[in-house]
Design a protein around this motif. Structure first.
Motif, PDB file in Angstrom:
ATOM      1  N   LYS A  68     -12.532   6.131  10.699  1.00 28.02           N
ATOM      2  CA  LYS A  68     -13.143   7.917  10.263  1.00 28.02           C
ATOM      3  C   LYS A  68     -11.149   7.980   9.884  1.00 28.02           C
ATOM      4  N   HIS A  69      -9.977   7.700  10.476  1.00 26.00           N
ATOM      5  CA  HIS A  69      -8.699   7.795  10.627  1.00 26.00           C
ATOM      6  C   HIS A  69      -8.062   7.398   9.627  1.00 26.00           C
ATOM      7  N   HIS A  70      -9.015   6.025   9.501  1.00 29.10           N
ATOM      8  CA  HIS A  70      -8.491   5.405   8.355  1.00 29.10           C
ATOM      9  C   HIS A  70      -8.566   5.695   6.860  1.00 29.10           C
ATOM     10  N   LEU A  71      -9.818   5.871   7.026  1.00 28.89           N
ATOM     11  CA  LEU A  71     -10.194   6.649   5.522  1.00 28.89           C
ATOM     12  C   LEU A  71      -9.843   7.376   5.101  1.00 28.89           C
ATOM     13  N   TRP A  72     -10.007   8.651   6.204  1.00 28.32           N
ATOM     14  CA  TRP A  72      -9.470   9.984   5.913  1.00 28.32           C
ATOM     15  C   TRP A  72      -7.804   9.944   5.528  1.00 28.32           C
ATOM     16  N   VAL A  73      -7.355   8.905   6.149  1.00 31.54           N
ATOM     17  CA  VAL A  73      -5.298   8.748   5.860  1.00 31.54           C
ATOM     18  C   VAL A  73      -6.128   8.738   4.201  1.00 31.54           C
ATOM     19  N   LEU A  74      -6.397   7.404   4.094  1.00 29.37           N
ATOM     20  CA  LEU A  74      -6.994   6.715   2.468  1.00 29.37           C
ATOM     21  C   LEU A  74      -6.792   8.177   1.592  1.00 29.37           C
ATOM     22  N   TRP A  75      -7.969   8.898   1.762  1.00 32.00           N
ATOM     23  CA  TRP A  75      -8.746   9.833   1.103  1.00 32.00           C
ATOM     24  C   TRP A  75      -7.749  11.006   0.753  1.00 32.00           C
ATOM     25  N   THR A  76      -6.997  11.616   1.881  1.00 33.34           N
ATOM     26  CA  THR A  76      -6.280  12.815   1.872  1.00 33.34           C
ATOM     27  C   THR A  76      -4.985  12.461   1.405  1.00 33.34           C
ATOM     28  N   ASP A  77      -4.042  11.243   2.346  1.00 35.61           N
ATOM     29  CA  ASP A  77      -2.480  10.635   1.196  1.00 35.61           C
ATOM     30  C   ASP A  77      -2.188  10.406   0.571  1.00 35.61           C
ATOM     31  N   TYR A  78      -3.360   9.003   0.618  1.00 34.49           N
ATOM     32  CA  TYR A  78      -2.824   8.141  -0.563  1.00 34.49           C
ATOM     33  C   TYR A  78      -3.206   8.691  -1.942  1.00 34.49           C
ATOM     34  N   PHE A  79      -4.698   8.873  -2.019  1.00 30.76           N
ATOM     35  CA  PHE A  79      -5.551   9.111  -2.967  1.00 30.76           C
ATOM     36  C   PHE A  79      -5.255  10.424  -3.566  1.00 30.76           C
ATOM     37  N   LYS A  80      -4.706  10.498  -5.226  1.00 31.81           N
ATOM     38  CA  LYS A  80      -4.106  11.649  -5.680  1.00 31.81           C
ATOM     39  C   LYS A  80      -5.444  12.207  -6.565  1.00 31.81           C
ATOM     40  N   PRO A  81      -4.532  13.727  -7.132  1.00 33.01           N
ATOM     41  CA  PRO A  81      -6.294  14.224  -8.378  1.00 33.01           C
ATOM     42  C   PRO A  81      -6.747  12.823  -9.737  1.00 33.01           C
ATOM     43  N   ASN A  82      -5.328  12.448  -9.873  1.00 30.69           N
ATOM     44  CA  ASN A  82      -5.442  11.453 -11.194  1.00 30.69           C
ATOM     45  C   ASN A  82      -6.151  10.437 -10.257  1.00 30.69           C
TER      46      ASN A  82
END
Length: 134
Positions: A68-82
């Motif tokens: 969950k932690h690793h997925l949340w980091v990708l979801w909130t920090d890597y992926f952007k609106p575009n």
């Protein structure tokens, strides 16, 4: 005071896609933990020793939290609106994957099939991740 502010002011403004250079993000971290969960579930099913099973449950729950932690980091920090515009199902994938790692998924179950579903969702996220890196 004005002179001090001028001296300390940044000389150059830069922008980045993410918090740090992009090499720090990788869905492989979540996948490694999910593979561990699957292996623990398989070992749990093959062993009837209560102490072993108790330890297996604790390890599986720790690994589920890490997924969950690793997925949340990708979801909130890597992926952007575009990215979310280009891949409209991305929010849903993350929601499903994190739930599969939560109490209703691998954290609350020793079922290998649940771990396999989690791995499938992580692979779907990884596919999108790598497409955005091109």
């Amino acid at each position: 005071m004005h002179l001090l502010a001028k001296i300390l002011a940044p000389k150059k403004t830069i922008s980045a896609h993410c918090d740090l250079p992009c090499g720090v993000y990788d869905p492989a971290q979540a996948k490694i933990e999910a593979l561990s969960i699957k292996a623990v579930c398989e070992k749990y099913a093959a062993n009837d020793n209560p102490e072993f099973r108790s330890r297996a449950i604790a390890i599986k729950e720790e690994r589920s939290e890490l997924v969950k932690h690793h997925l949340w980091v990708l979801w909130t920090d890597y992926f952007k609106p575009n990215h979310f515009e280009s891949y409209p199902n991305l929010h849903q994938l993350f929601n499903e994957a994190t739930k599969l790692a939560g109490a209703g998924g691998t954290k609350g179950s020793m079922d290998v099939a649940v771990a396999e579903k989690l791995l499938t969702k992580i692979d779907e996220i990884a596919e999108i991740f790598w497409a955005t890196k091109k």
